[in-house]
Design an enzyme around this catalytic site. Structure first.
Site, mmCIF file in Angstrom:
data_model
loop_
_atom_site.group_PDB
_atom_site.id
_atom_site.type_symbol
_atom_site.label_atom_id
_atom_site.label_comp_id
_atom_site.label_asym_id
_atom_site.label_seq_id
_atom_site.Cartn_x
_atom_site.Cartn_y
_atom_site.Cartn_z
ATOM 1 C CE1 TYR A 73 -4.117 1.969 0.607
ATOM 2 C CE2 TYR A 73 -2.541 3.431 1.680
ATOM 3 C CZ TYR A 73 -3.795 3.204 1.125
ATOM 4 O OH TYR A 73 -4.709 4.225 1.073
ATOM 5 C CG HIS A 451 -16.383 14.200 -27.858
ATOM 6 N ND1 HIS A 451 -16.289 15.137 -26.857
ATOM 7 C CD2 HIS A 451 -15.232 13.503 -27.822
ATOM 8 C CE1 HIS A 451 -15.121 15.014 -26.263
ATOM 9 N NE2 HIS A 451 -14.456 14.027 -26.818
#
Ligand code: PLP
Length: 460
Positions: A73, A451
C-alpha cells in the site's frame, strides 16, 4: 514511393486476432451505435485508430515489470523506481503518480484556478478544458495562425501565439491568469510540435507577469523528437537532453502516461522544486486518487510505467513511429486526400472541411468522415472539430471550431505498414464519392464532453 521508412525496431512475440465484418454487418453495427464511434464494440472494428491513448503494445521488459510489481500500500518498490525514472528524464524533484491524465488535471486545476480566473494554452485538450471549467475558470486558446492553414509546411504549428498570449494577459489582468498551459505536442491542432524557442519565450513572458507555467506532457517524447529533427542547435542532443531542457521552462507538469510512456493506464504530476504546489498536489491526490505512493494505480502499473518512460524516449523507436505517420501521409498526399501537414506525431488529421466542403460546421464534417471510414473498411477514428468542441458553456450555442478534422491516431507498436495501406485505400475510395457523404445531427447529448456519449442521425 520516394522515401524509405525505418522498419519496426522490435519483433512480434504475441498476436491478437482481429475480425473482419461484412459491409452489411458494419452498417447495422454503426446504426445500433447511434452513429457514435465510441459506442461501437471493439470486436466490430478492424483497424482501431480511435486513439493512441492506452492502446500501445507493452514490451517484454514492461510485462516482466508487471510480474515484479510490488503491491504494498505504501512505499512500494515500483513507486521508487517510477520516481527515479521520471526524475532522470524531467529533472523535477517531486513526482506524483495518478491513474491517468485527467486525474492529474482534476488534482491540479483547482489549485491554480477558480471562478473568475483564466487558463491560457496553445490549445487545451478536451479533458483539460473540462477541468479548467469544472474549477470555475475559463479556457483561452492561443495557437499560432499557421496551425489553421492545413496546407503549409510550417515546422512548429503547435506553437503559442506569443503576441496574442501577452495581449490576453493584459486584457484579463495578470492576477486573473491562473496558469499558462503548454500542450506538447499540440493534440487538438493536429499533433503538431511546439519549438524549444517558443517554450522558452512563453516561459519568459509568464515569468514577467508572475504566472505559473504548466506543461501538458502527454506527448513530450514525440515533441522532443521533432525539436531534434527540425530546430537548429538540437540535432546533436539526445531526446532526454531535449526533454530536460523543455521541462526546465515550466514549474509543473501533468501527463497522461497512456501516450508516450506506452502503458495501458497511468498518469503523472511533476513539480519542479520545493513549493506549496506539491503540498497542495499531495493534499488533493489522497482523497481523489489514493495514497501518494500509488496514486490510483496498482503496484505492477507503477513498474510498467517506470520502464515505459525510458522506452518512449528511445530514438529508434521514435524514428520508426514518426516514420509511420510520414508513410501514411505520403500515401494520402499521392491519393489527393487533404490533411494537416506536416504529419503530426501521433496521428494524421484528415482535413474533413476540405474533403467534404458541402457540410457546414454544425453538420460535423470530421464526424461524418469518421462514420464513413467505418462503413467503408471497419476503421475507427474520431472527430477533432466542432462535434468535439461542443457548445459554448455560457450560451449553449454550438461553437464553430474553425477546423474540422478526422483524426487517425496510430497506437504505438501495434499496426504494420500493411494496415496503414488499408487505411489509405479506404480514404481514397471515400474521396472519390465525397459529395454523397451525409452530415450528422445530434438527437441527444449530455452537458459535458458530449462527443463520448451523444446520439446522432445522418441528415437526409
Ligand atoms: C490524453 C490527453 C489528456 C488526458 O489524459 P487521459 O489519460 O486520457 O485522462 C490530457 N492532455 C492531452 C494533451 C492528452 O493527449
Amino acid at each position: 514511393m520516394s522515401k524509405k521508412y525505418f522498419a519496426e525496431p522490435f519483433k512480434i512475440k504475441m498476436v491478437e486476432p482481429i475480425a473482419v465484418l461484412t459491409d452489411e454487418e458494419r452498417l447495422e453495427r454503426i446504426e445500433t451505435a447511434n452513429y457514435n464511434l465510441f459506442s461501437l464494440n471493439s470486436d466490430d472494428v478492424y483497424i482501431d485508430l480511435l486513439t493512441d491513448s492506452g492502446t500501445g503494445a507493452m514490451s517484454a521488459e514492461q510485462w516482466a515489470g508487471i510480474m515484479r510489481g510490488d503491491e504494498a500500500y505504501s512505499g512500494a518498490r515500483g513507486y521508487r523506481n517510477l520516481v527515479k525514472s521520471a526524475q532522470d528524464i524531467f529533472g523535477y524533484e517531486y513526482i506524483q503518480p495518478v491513474h491517468q491524465g485527467r486525474a492529474a488535471e482534476k488534482v491540479v486545476m483547482p489549485i491554480l484556478l477558480g471562478p473568475g480566473k483564466f487558463a491560457i494554452s496553445n490549445m487545451h485538450f478536451d479533458t483539460t478544458r473540462a477541468h479548467v471549467e469544472i474549477a470555475g475558470a475559463r479556457a483561452l486558446d492561443c495557437v499560432v495562425e499557421e496551425a489553421l492553414d492545413t496546407t503549409t509546411h510550417y515546422p512548429f504549428k503547435g506553437n503559442m501565439d506569443l503576441e496574442k498570449m501577452e495581449s490576453l494577459i493584459k486584457e484579463h489582468g495578470a492576477e486573473n491568469i491562473g496558469v499558462i498551459i503548454i500542450t506538447v505536442t499540440n493534440n487538438s491542432a493536429g499533433g503538431q510540435p511546439v519549438s524549444m524557442e517558443n517554450i522558452r519565450e512563453t516561459s519568459k513572458i509568464a515569468k514577467k507577469y508572475g504566472i505559473t507555467v504548466l506543461i501538458d506532457a502527454a506527448r513530450y517524447a514525440e515533441n522532443s523528437y521533432f525539436i531534434k529533427e527540425r530546430e537548429d542547435g538540437y540535432q546533436d542532443k539526445s531526446i532526454k537532453e531535449i526533454a530536460k531542457e523543455m521541462f526546465s521552462y515550466a514549474e509543473i507538469f501533468t501527463m497522461s502516461s497512456k501516450k508516450d510512456a506506452i502503458v495501458n493506464m497511468g498518469g503523472l504530476i511533476g513539480v519542479k522544486d520545493d513549493s506549496d504546489l506539491f503540498e497542495n498536489v499531495k493534499a488533493n491526490t489522497i482523497p481523489y486518487e489514493g495514497f501518494i505512493s500509488y496514486g490510483g494505480l496498482a503496484g505492477r502499473d507503477l513498474e510498467a510505467l517506470a520502464i515505459g518512460l525510458q522506452e518512449g524516449i528511445d530514438y529508434n523507436f521514435l524514428k520508426y513511429r514518426i516514420g509511420q505517420m510520414e508513410y501514411l501521409a505520403e500515401r494520402l498526399a499521392e491519393g489527393g486526400v487533404p490533411f494537416q501537414t506536416p504529419a503530426g506525431g501521433h496521428a494524421i488529421f484528415v482535413d474533413a472541411k476540405k474533403l467534404l466542403p458541402h457540410l457546414k460546421y454544425y453538420e460535423f464534417p470530421g464526424h461524418a468522415l469518421a462514420v464513413e471510414l467505418y462503413k467503408e473498411a471497419g476503421i475507427r477514428s474520431c472527430d477533432i472539430g466542432s462535434y468535439m468542441i461542443g457548445n459554448d458553456p455560457d450560451t449553449g450555442e454550438q461553437l464553430d471550431a474553425g477546423f474540422e478534422f478526422t483524426r487517425l491516431a496510430i497506437p504505438r507498436r501495434v499496426y504494420t505498414q500493411s494496415h496503414l495501406d488499408v487505411v489509405a485505400d479506404a480514404l481514397i475510395a471515400i474521396k472519390d464519392r465525397a459529395d454523397q457523404v451525409p452530415g450528422y445531427k445530434i438527437v441527444w447529448e449530455p452537458k459535458i464532453l458530449r462527443h463520448f456519449t451523444a446520439k446522432l442521425e445522418p441528415i437526409k
